[in-house]
Design a protein around this motif. Sequence first.
Motif, PDB file in Angstrom:
ATOM      1  N   ASP A 125      44.216  44.676  32.459  1.00 44.34           N
ATOM      2  CA  ASP A 125      42.903  44.644  31.786  1.00 44.34           C
ATOM      3  C   ASP A 125      42.740  43.346  31.005  1.00 44.34           C
ATOM      4  O   ASP A 125      41.690  42.718  31.044  1.00 44.34           O
ATOM      5  N   TRP A 126      43.787  42.994  30.280  1.00 45.98           N
ATOM      6  CA  TRP A 126      43.741  41.733  29.502  1.00 45.98           C
ATOM      7  C   TRP A 126      43.520  40.546  30.443  1.00 45.98           C
ATOM      8  O   TRP A 126      42.680  39.688  30.196  1.00 45.98           O
ATOM      9  N   ASN A 127      44.301  40.510  31.529  1.00 51.50           N
ATOM     10  CA  ASN A 127      44.188  39.384  32.468  1.00 51.50           C
ATOM     11  C   ASN A 127      42.788  39.264  33.068  1.00 51.50           C
ATOM     12  O   ASN A 127      42.375  38.182  33.476  1.00 51.50           O
ATOM     13  N   ASN A 128      42.088  40.385  33.141  1.00 53.94           N
ATOM     14  CA  ASN A 128      40.754  40.376  33.763  1.00 53.94           C
ATOM     15  C   ASN A 128      39.633  40.059  32.787  1.00 53.94           C
ATOM     16  O   ASN A 128      38.496  39.883  33.192  1.00 53.94           O
ATOM     17  N   LYS A 129      39.974  40.004  31.509  1.00 57.07           N
ATOM     18  CA  LYS A 129      38.927  39.702  30.508  1.00 57.07           C
ATOM     19  C   LYS A 129      38.683  38.202  30.459  1.00 57.07           C
ATOM     20  O   LYS A 129      39.589  37.414  30.749  1.00 57.07           O
TER      21      LYS A 129
ATOM     22  N   TYR B  94      41.449  24.376  41.031  1.00 56.95           N
ATOM     23  CA  TYR B  94      41.621  25.415  40.018  1.00 56.95           C
ATOM     24  C   TYR B  94      40.267  25.805  39.447  1.00 56.95           C
ATOM     25  O   TYR B  94      39.497  24.954  39.044  1.00 56.95           O
ATOM     26  N   ALA B  95      40.013  27.096  39.363  1.00 56.87           N
ATOM     27  CA  ALA B  95      38.746  27.577  38.800  1.00 56.87           C
ATOM     28  C   ALA B  95      38.565  27.063  37.378  1.00 56.87           C
ATOM     29  O   ALA B  95      37.488  26.661  36.973  1.00 56.87           O
ATOM     30  N   ASP B  96      39.639  27.065  36.610  1.00 55.41           N
ATOM     31  CA  ASP B  96      39.490  26.714  35.204  1.00 55.41           C
ATOM     32  C   ASP B  96      39.353  25.204  35.011  1.00 55.41           C
ATOM     33  O   ASP B  96      38.674  24.742  34.116  1.00 55.41           O
ATOM     34  N   VAL B  97      39.980  24.424  35.876  1.00 51.89           N
ATOM     35  CA  VAL B  97      39.860  22.970  35.766  1.00 51.89           C
ATOM     36  C   VAL B  97      38.427  22.571  36.074  1.00 51.89           C
ATOM     37  O   VAL B  97      37.802  21.800  35.365  1.00 51.89           O
ATOM     38  N   LEU B  98      37.887  23.170  37.127  1.00 54.15           N
ATOM     39  CA  LEU B  98      36.500  22.870  37.485  1.00 54.15           C
ATOM     40  C   LEU B  98      35.564  23.181  36.332  1.00 54.15           C
ATOM     41  O   LEU B  98      34.693  22.404  35.997  1.00 54.15           O
TER      42      LEU B  98
ATOM     43  N   LEU C 227      47.559  34.470  32.905  1.00 52.36           N
ATOM     44  CA  LEU C 227      46.676  34.803  34.025  1.00 52.36           C
ATOM     45  C   LEU C 227      45.219  34.961  33.595  1.00 52.36           C
ATOM     46  O   LEU C 227      44.312  34.824  34.414  1.00 52.36           O
ATOM     47  N   SER C 228      44.991  35.228  32.319  1.00 53.21           N
ATOM     48  CA  SER C 228      43.598  35.362  31.883  1.00 53.21           C
ATOM     49  C   SER C 228      42.913  33.991  31.888  1.00 53.21           C
ATOM     50  O   SER C 228      41.757  33.868  32.287  1.00 53.21           O
ATOM     51  N   LYS C 229      43.640  32.955  31.481  1.00 56.44           N
ATOM     52  CA  LYS C 229      43.033  31.609  31.459  1.00 56.44           C
ATOM     53  C   LYS C 229      43.013  30.972  32.842  1.00 56.44           C
ATOM     54  O   LYS C 229      42.109  30.228  33.168  1.00 56.44           O
ATOM     55  N   ARG C 230      44.018  31.241  33.629  1.00 54.27           N
ATOM     56  CA  ARG C 230      44.106  30.604  34.948  1.00 54.27           C
ATOM     57  C   ARG C 230      43.669  31.617  36.001  1.00 54.27           C
ATOM     58  O   ARG C 230      44.494  32.301  36.615  1.00 54.27           O
ATOM     59  N   ALA C 231      42.333  31.681  36.190  1.00 54.47           N
ATOM     60  CA  ALA C 231      41.759  32.766  36.989  1.00 54.47           C
ATOM     61  C   ALA C 231      42.356  32.875  38.395  1.00 54.47           C
ATOM     62  O   ALA C 231      42.557  33.958  38.917  1.00 54.47           O
TER      63      ALA C 231
END
Length: 545
Positions: free
Chosen positions: A269-273, A96-100, A438-442
Amino acid sequence: MQSLKLGGTAAAVSDVQRARLTSRKTTRSGEHSLVDISRKAQSGLCFSASTRPVSQTAAPSSPGRQQQHFPVRREVSNYRAFSVVRLLRIEQGGAYADVLSQDGEHAWDRELDYVARTLGFRTAALDPQGQRQVTEIVAGITRWKRYVDFLIKSYYDPHAYDRMEPLLRQILRLGVYELVKMGTPPHAAVNETVKLAKVALRQGAGALVNGVLRTISRDQARGELLEPKVEGDSRSQARALADLYSHPVWMVRRWLCRFGRSETIALMDWNNKPPTYSLRANSARRVSRKSLLETLNELNVISEPSSVLEDFVRVSGGLQAVIRGGLMQRGLCSVQDESGGLVVKVIDPQPGDIIIDCCAAPGGKALNMAACLQKEGKVFAVDINKGKLSLLQNAAIHLGVDDVVITECSDLCSYADRHDLLADKVLVDAPCSGLGVLSKRADLRWRKTSTELEDMVNLQSILLRSAARLVKPGGVLVYSTCSIEPEENHGQVYNFLGCHREFKLESVEGYVPKTFVTREGYFASLPHLHNMDGAFAARFVRMRV
Ligand SMILES: C[S@@+](CC[C@H](N)C(=O)[O-])C[C@H]1O[C@@H](n2cnc3c(N)ncnc32)[C@H](O)[C@@H]1O
C-alpha cells in the motif's frame, strides 16, 4: 461475471455475445461487434486513407521536420496524450518514470514535439496543472500496471492483449486507471480515451477502447468488478496479491515469508501511494529550517517540519513547484529523504573529520556530510559513475560546500589500492536492489529481478571489504543501503564481521531516534512503519591495535 475473450474459441465468443459486453451504443447502432472491431484493430485492417498507422515504436527524431506538418487537434485532452506517449516511452525505452517527471521546464516543450511526432498531431501545450497531472498519471499507471493489466485481461482476451500494438495498450491502461484508481467520472474517462484512440490510431481502436471501458465501468458501478481472488496454495495467494497490489510475485513471496500477510499488504500500500519528499535546509549557506519553511509557504508548497531531523522539512504534492521556484539552484536546500538524513546521523560527521564517501553519487549524503563539517575537514567523494559524479560536483557549488568536497571518479577497489589515506569515517552507501524506495521509483519494481538481487549482494561485499582498508584505527565505517532485504543488510554485516576481526559493531543508539534502532543495534527504516523510504545502516569501529 463472464470475462470477454477475443480471438479465443467459438465458445468463448458466444459467451461474449451472451454477456453482451459491447457497449449499448455500439450494439444498438448495429455496428461491428466488439469481437470484430478488436480483430480489425489488432490486424491493422482498420487503416483507411484518412488514418495513418502510428509507429509501433517511439517516433524517430527528425530534426528537419517542421512543426506545421502536424495538425493541431485541440479536442484531444493534452495531458492524456502526453501521458500515453510517456508511458510508451518508458515501456519501450526504459526511461525512469521519476526522472522524466523531474526534468526541467524546457523538457516540456521538447516533449510537446515528441508527442506530436509520436501521435501525428499536436495538442495544446501543458500548463503547470497539466504537467502535474501527467506526472501523477504516469507514475500511477506505472505502479498499478499489473493490476490494470489484470483487469484488462479479465475483460478482454489476454493473448490478444499481449500482442496488442503498444500505443493502444497504453490508451487502454489510461482509461482503466482513470476509472478504477482516479475516480474520474466514467463518461469523461471513457469519452476522452476513446477520442484519443480514434484520433491517434483509428475508429476501430476507439470502438475497442469504448467496449472494454464501458464494461468495466458498468461492473464497477454494480460492485461486480472482477478482482483477483486470494485463495488456494501459498503460490496462488501470492500471485493474486501480486495482481491486487500490483507488485512482482517474487517480491510478494519473499515479503509474505518475512512479514506475514497484513504487513506485506501495508508495505505494498505504501509503495503504491504517491511518494513523500523531504528537503534539507542548507546550513552551509546558513539557511535555517524556519526560513526554508517560509520560502516554501510563499511558493504555496505545503510543508511541515520533520519530526525526526532538525534541519529537514517534508513537502506534500510533489517537487515541481520547488524545482520551478529554483530553491536548489539558489542553494537553499537539497532534496533528501529523511531515511538518508538519518544514515548521515549514524556517520555523525564532525568539523575536522576526514571522510571518504565510497559510493557517493549523486551526492545526497556526501553533501549533507559536507555541510556538517562547517568548512573544517574534507569529504572525498568517490564514485565509478562520471555523469552522476558531475551532478554531485555541480550541487556542491550551488550549496557552497565545493571547498570541502573532493570528487574522484574511480572504481572503489582500485581507489583503495591506490590510496593509503586512512580516514576518520568511511561510508559505503552501496548499490542495492532499491526495494526500500519503490514508492519514489515507480518503475523500479518491474525492472528488478531476484537474480539481480543476488548479483548486488556480491558487489556489496566486495565494496565493503575495499572500504574497510580506508578506515584508520579507531575510525568508523558505516555500511548502508536503501534496501529492506536481509541479504543486502544484516547478511552483509554478519559476513563482514566474520572475516574482519579488526572491526566491531557499534550500536546506532544515541545517533538516531530509538524507533529506528533494531535489536542488533542497526539503523533500519521500514516505509510502512516509519512513513519514509526503507533504509539500513550498520556502524563499525576499527579497533586500535
Ligand atoms: C546507492 S548509490 C549511492 C547514493 C549516494 N550515496 C547518495 O547519497 O546520493 C550507489 C552508487 O555506487 C556507485 N558504484 C557502483 N559500483 C561502484 C564501484 N565499484 N566503485 C565506486 N562506486 C560504485 C554507483 O555509481 C552509485 O552511484
